[in-house]
Design an enzyme around this catalytic site. Structure first.
Site, short mmCIF file in Angstrom:
data_model
loop_
_atom_site.label_atom_id
_atom_site.label_comp_id
_atom_site.label_asym_id
_atom_site.label_seq_id
_atom_site.Cartn_x
_atom_site.Cartn_y
_atom_site.Cartn_z
N CYS A 1 0.83 -1.21 0.00
CA CYS A 1 0.00 0.00 0.00
C CYS A 1 0.87 1.26 0.00
CB CYS A 1 -0.91 -0.04 1.23
SG CYS A 1 -1.82 1.47 1.54
N CYS B 1 0.03 3.80 2.72
CA CYS B 1 0.48 3.27 4.02
C CYS B 1 1.96 3.58 4.22
CB CYS B 1 0.27 1.75 4.10
SG CYS B 1 -1.45 1.23 3.96
#
Length: 105
Positions: A31, A34
């Protein structure tokens, strides 16, 4: 303080029963947002030593995210005295995260 890595098994001990305010970052290695959030949380964790910052990898440990209704990442949950106090979804600025934490202390 730096962020700690938690698992489904350690979630209760490290988050719910530790007696401190805890911010849990649900994330995954793949991600991009993230990965953008990680250094921000590391920086905040050194400034807010009274708050525990924990990272929970949703791919390696899928049970806690399901239990807490995490549907997208990054998602941050804040717990106080074992009780869920707030949720923040997505990447945002350091000041926005700090304000969110302070609102829930």
């Amino acid at each position: 303080m730096t962020t700690i890595k938690i698992t489904d098994e350690s979630f209760e001990k490290d988050v719910l029963k530790n007696g401190k305010v805890c911010v849990v970052d649900f994330w995954a290695e793949w991600c991009g947002p993230c990965r953008q959030l990680t250094p921000i949380l590391e920086e905040i964790s050194t400034e807010m030593s009274d708050v525990v910052f924990a990272k929970h990898n949703i791919d390696e440990q899928p049970n806690a995210p399901v239990k807490y209704g995490v549907r997208g990442i990054p998602t941050m949950l804040i717990f106080k005295n074992g009780e869920l106090k707030g949720t923040k979804v997505g990447t945002t600025t350091k000041s926005n995260i700090v304000s969110w934490i302070k609102e829930n202390l």
